[in-house]
Write a protein that holds these residues in place. Structure first.
Motif, PDB file in Angstrom:
ATOM      1  N   LYS A  94       0.869  -1.333  -0.155  1.00 14.48           N
ATOM      2  CA  LYS A  94      -0.888  -0.044  -0.388  1.00 14.48           C
ATOM      3  C   LYS A  94       1.355   1.368  -0.018  1.00 14.48           C
ATOM      4  N   LEU A  95       1.707   1.016   1.027  1.00  4.94           N
ATOM      5  CA  LEU A  95       2.631   2.295   1.054  1.00  4.94           C
ATOM      6  C   LEU A  95       3.331   2.289  -0.718  1.00  4.94           C
ATOM      7  N   LEU A  96       4.364   1.603  -0.828  1.00  2.00           N
ATOM      8  CA  LEU A  96       4.688   1.351  -3.198  1.00  2.00           C
ATOM      9  C   LEU A  96       3.538   1.606  -3.063  1.00  2.00           C
ATOM     10  N   ASP A  97       2.164   1.618  -3.134  1.00  2.00           N
ATOM     11  CA  ASP A  97       1.578   1.994  -4.095  1.00  2.00           C
ATOM     12  C   ASP A  97       1.263   3.806  -4.388  1.00  2.00           C
ATOM     13  N   SER A  98       0.968   4.401  -2.819  1.00  2.00           N
ATOM     14  CA  SER A  98       1.144   5.614  -2.740  1.00  2.00           C
ATOM     15  C   SER A  98       1.998   5.833  -3.537  1.00  2.00           C
ATOM     16  N   ILE A  99       2.962   5.821  -3.587  1.00  4.62           N
ATOM     17  CA  ILE A  99       4.684   6.591  -4.792  1.00  4.62           C
ATOM     18  C   ILE A  99       4.249   6.081  -6.020  1.00  4.62           C
TER      19      ILE A  99
END
Length: 329
Positions: A94-99
């Motif tokens: 989720k964090l990587l998707d957000s960036i």
């Protein structure tokens, strides 16, 4: 060598797999924790990351529920989504998707197979050390494997089955799948029939159910007899017809049951999913989008078999990242 130097003796077992000599995972943890403490590593527990901030092509900070951290380099080793009881719940994705990293949706890959056949489930705990299993779809054999199989209360398992699960799952996406077990892969049907005949000849006056264990494990033998069209279980051996004897041999060579699916995340050894590999520089383990972000282990979309490869992927990618950081500094 690394663990030996830290005072943890290791032993190399089958297929070149290294284990702590004590065979206790806690000993590996304790050695690593002591090593980290020696070099001043700080652990911030119960402090999940909630946001990653970027500027141009670099990370500038990460924010947790408690505070914000800044650093020259950032490494994300949040794991995948298998074994959720360990805390590996997919937050890293989720964090990587957000960036704006491309994230492949995870799915359980090394996972047991389920069946609706009750007789399979009733054999839970029974293992076969050497057999052939075939997975059939629309009358055609799609997958062939030879090795060990373990019957469970939900279906079948074992390293052989776990490593077949991804292929079987792909078949299930296209339609019904039937498993066929050959209990005697090194014996053709004619030779197996003669083997059964010899067993019968030596036990002419005994009931079939009382001598079936000379052919296969007793509980499996009972199931075989129950699956036959004609019930010969309570017949004296000398009352069994040639046709029924041959039918028993044929069943041993082609023991079928439906595969209804794979088990879920709670039983998955690993899962695929994660960052698209085209977005990672494997020479340094850096993101190709953010030059100070290192991506490690199960954050990467890599499928692999069981047998220590997931651990090796974590060790190797972390080692490459650490060496890259050391060179840069």
């Amino acid at each position: 060598d690394f663990f030996e130097r830290l005072g943890l003796p290791t032993v190399v077992q089958a297929r070149s797999r290294a284990f702590p000599h004590t065979e206790k995972a806690l000993d590996v943890y304790n050695v690593l924790k002591k090593y980290c403490d020696k070099y001043g590593v700080q652990f911030k527990l119960n402090s999940p990351v909630t946001k990653i901030s970027t500027e141009n092509n670099s990370l500038v900070s990460i924010k947790s529920k408690k505070e914000t951290y800044t650093a020259r380099y950032y490494a994300l080793a949040a794991g995948g989504i298998a074994a959720p009881e360990t805390g590996s719940n997919g937050d890293g994705f989720k964090l990587l998707d957000s960036i704006n990293h491309t994230i492949h949706k995870p799915s359980p890959d090394i996972v047991p197979l389920a069946t609706s056949s009750q007789w399979v489930k009733e054999l839970a705990g029974t293992s076969l050390s050497f057999m052939k299993i075939r997975f059939i779809q629309n009358g055609d054999i799609k997958i062939r494997k030879t090795g060990k199989i373990l019957f469970t209360h939900f279906g079948i398992s074992s390293p052989l089955i776990l490593n077949s699960s991804k292929e079987v799952k792909e078949l299930l996406n296209r339609g019904e799948v039937t498993a066929s077990i050959d209990l005697f892969p090194d014996t053709d049907l004619g030779d197996l029939d003669r083997r059964i005949w010899r067993i019968f000849e030596q036990n002419k006056n005994k009931q079939v159910k009382n001598i079936i264990s000379e052919l296969v494990p007793k509980q499996l033998g009972y199931k075989l007899l129950a699956l036959m069209k004609n019930n010969i279980s309570t017949l004296a051996v000398n009352e069994v017809s040639k046709e029924d004897r041959k039918a028993l041999a044929a069943l041993c060579k082609d023991l079928r049951f439906p595969i209804t699916g794979t088990m879920g995340w709670d039983r998955a050894v690993i899962a695929d999913g994660g960052v698209d590999l085209d977005e990672v520089d494997f020479k340094t383990m850096t993101s190709k989008i953010y030059n100070n972000l290192f991506l490690i282990g199960d954050t990467l979309h890599i499928n692999r078999p069981s047998g220590g490869f997931s651990l090796q992927m974590c060790w190797t990618t972390a080692w490459v990242a650490a060496e890259s950081i050391e060179i840069s500094t």
